[in-house]
Write a protein that holds these residues in place. Structure first.
Motif, PDB file in Angstrom:
ATOM      1  N   MET A 117     -15.964  28.310  10.830  1.00  0.00           N
ATOM      2  CA  MET A 117     -15.139  28.628  11.972  1.00  0.00           C
ATOM      3  C   MET A 117     -13.676  28.581  11.533  1.00  0.00           C
ATOM      4  N   LYS A 118     -12.896  29.543  11.999  1.00  0.00           N
ATOM      5  CA  LYS A 118     -11.480  29.628  11.645  1.00  0.00           C
ATOM      6  C   LYS A 118     -10.610  29.091  12.773  1.00  0.00           C
ATOM      7  N   THR A 119      -9.387  28.747  12.417  1.00  0.00           N
ATOM      8  CA  THR A 119      -8.432  28.254  13.403  1.00  0.00           C
ATOM      9  C   THR A 119      -8.003  29.398  14.312  1.00  0.00           C
ATOM     10  N   ASN A 120      -8.079  29.176  15.599  1.00  0.00           N
ATOM     11  CA  ASN A 120      -7.625  30.142  16.590  1.00  0.00           C
ATOM     12  C   ASN A 120      -6.165  29.799  16.904  1.00  0.00           C
ATOM     13  N   TYR A 121      -5.247  30.493  16.231  1.00  0.00           N
ATOM     14  CA  TYR A 121      -3.828  30.175  16.371  1.00  0.00           C
ATOM     15  C   TYR A 121      -3.294  30.485  17.769  1.00  0.00           C
ATOM     16  N   ALA A 122      -3.868  31.474  18.436  1.00  0.00           N
ATOM     17  CA  ALA A 122      -3.457  31.753  19.820  1.00  0.00           C
ATOM     18  C   ALA A 122      -3.816  30.579  20.718  1.00  0.00           C
ATOM     19  N   ALA A 123      -5.005  30.009  20.523  1.00  0.00           N
ATOM     20  CA  ALA A 123      -5.415  28.853  21.321  1.00  0.00           C
ATOM     21  C   ALA A 123      -4.532  27.644  21.007  1.00  0.00           C
ATOM     22  N   VAL A 124      -4.157  27.478  19.747  1.00  0.00           N
ATOM     23  CA  VAL A 124      -3.261  26.379  19.368  1.00  0.00           C
ATOM     24  C   VAL A 124      -1.922  26.538  20.081  1.00  0.00           C
ATOM     25  N   PHE A 125      -1.375  27.752  20.078  1.00  0.00           N
ATOM     26  CA  PHE A 125      -0.096  28.014  20.726  1.00  0.00           C
ATOM     27  C   PHE A 125      -0.195  27.796  22.234  1.00  0.00           C
ATOM     28  N   ILE A 126      -1.254  28.314  22.852  1.00  0.00           N
ATOM     29  CA  ILE A 126      -1.433  28.151  24.301  1.00  0.00           C
ATOM     30  C   ILE A 126      -1.629  26.673  24.659  1.00  0.00           C
ATOM     31  N   GLY A 127      -2.368  25.948  23.824  1.00  0.00           N
ATOM     32  CA  GLY A 127      -2.532  24.514  24.050  1.00  0.00           C
ATOM     33  C   GLY A 127      -1.225  23.764  23.959  1.00  0.00           C
ATOM     34  N   ALA A 128      -0.388  24.131  22.989  1.00  0.00           N
ATOM     35  CA  ALA A 128       0.914  23.481  22.838  1.00  0.00           C
ATOM     36  C   ALA A 128       1.816  23.793  24.025  1.00  0.00           C
ATOM     37  N   VAL A 129       1.799  25.031  24.488  1.00  0.00           N
ATOM     38  CA  VAL A 129       2.610  25.410  25.650  1.00  0.00           C
ATOM     39  C   VAL A 129       2.127  24.660  26.895  1.00  0.00           C
ATOM     40  N   ALA A 130       0.823  24.577  27.083  1.00  0.00           N
ATOM     41  CA  ALA A 130       0.280  23.864  28.246  1.00  0.00           C
ATOM     42  C   ALA A 130       0.662  22.386  28.209  1.00  0.00           C
ATOM     43  N   TYR A 131       0.567  21.770  27.036  1.00  0.00           N
ATOM     44  CA  TYR A 131       0.925  20.364  26.890  1.00  0.00           C
ATOM     45  C   TYR A 131       2.419  20.165  27.146  1.00  0.00           C
ATOM     46  N   TRP A 132       3.239  21.097  26.647  1.00  0.00           N
ATOM     47  CA  TRP A 132       4.684  21.033  26.825  1.00  0.00           C
ATOM     48  C   TRP A 132       5.040  21.170  28.306  1.00  0.00           C
ATOM     49  N   LEU A 133       4.395  22.118  28.998  1.00  0.00           N
ATOM     50  CA  LEU A 133       4.662  22.299  30.424  1.00  0.00           C
ATOM     51  C   LEU A 133       4.216  21.088  31.238  1.00  0.00           C
ATOM     52  N   LEU A 134       3.065  20.520  30.877  1.00  0.00           N
ATOM     53  CA  LEU A 134       2.603  19.314  31.564  1.00  0.00           C
ATOM     54  C   LEU A 134       3.610  18.175  31.383  1.00  0.00           C
ATOM     55  N   GLY A 135       4.120  18.007  30.174  1.00  0.00           N
ATOM     56  CA  GLY A 135       5.132  16.977  29.931  1.00  0.00           C
ATOM     57  C   GLY A 135       6.415  17.234  30.689  1.00  0.00           C
ATOM     58  N   ALA A 136       6.823  18.507  30.786  1.00  0.00           N
ATOM     59  CA  ALA A 136       8.045  18.846  31.526  1.00  0.00           C
ATOM     60  C   ALA A 136       7.880  18.516  33.007  1.00  0.00           C
ATOM     61  N   VAL A 137       6.726  18.827  33.569  1.00  0.00           N
ATOM     62  CA  VAL A 137       6.480  18.510  34.978  1.00  0.00           C
ATOM     63  C   VAL A 137       6.373  16.993  35.169  1.00  0.00           C
ATOM     64  N   TRP A 138       5.664  16.330  34.252  1.00  0.00           N
ATOM     65  CA  TRP A 138       5.431  14.890  34.369  1.00  0.00           C
ATOM     66  C   TRP A 138       6.739  14.097  34.280  1.00  0.00           C
TER      67      TRP A 138
END
Length: 122
Positions: A1-22
């Motif tokens: 299985m290969k790294t899904n870089y789009a999923a990594v980027f989307i996960g980082a953005v989601a985590y960043w947005l959650l932190g900004a709201v929190w």
């Protein structure tokens, strides 16, 4: 299985947005009080640099988590959940224990009945 870089980027953005709201919307005042930051200090800080550094670190976290999921072959919801539980048990769950245990220890040696220091859990 290969790294899904789009999923990594989307996960980082989601985590960043959650932190900004929190930290920026929901719990801004308690967080600033715990960090001893006044509103004047917050206004004088560089507003961009913390967000950039946080996003880069979130990318690192998301990439590391993707690698763990690849390593554990977590390609289903159940396997992904088991990786999450394993990581929580191993890293997040035990983290508050040492500060809690130090509250159980005697404050000075005169309270202890023996001369050797004892662990907080005995």
């Amino acid at each position: 299985m290969k790294t899904n870089y789009a999923a990594v980027f989307i996960g980082a953005v989601a985590y960043w947005l959650l932190g900004a709201v929190w930290y920026g919307v929901l719990f801004r005042k308690p967080w600033m009080a715990l960090e001893n930051i006044s509103i004047e200090q917050a206004k004088s800080m560089n507003p961009v640099l913390p967000y950039v550094i946080t996003f880069v670190l979130n990318l690192l976290i998301a990439y590391a988590l993707a690698q763990i999921c690849i390593w554990r072959n977590a390609n289903t919801v159940g396997r992904g959940a088991s990786v999450g539980v394993l990581l929580w048990i191993g890293f997040i769950g035990p983290s508050p224990t040492p500060p809690t245990c130090t509250k159980c220890a005697p404050k000075n040696s005169s309270q202890s009945t023996n001369s050797s220091p004892s662990p907080a859990w005995s």
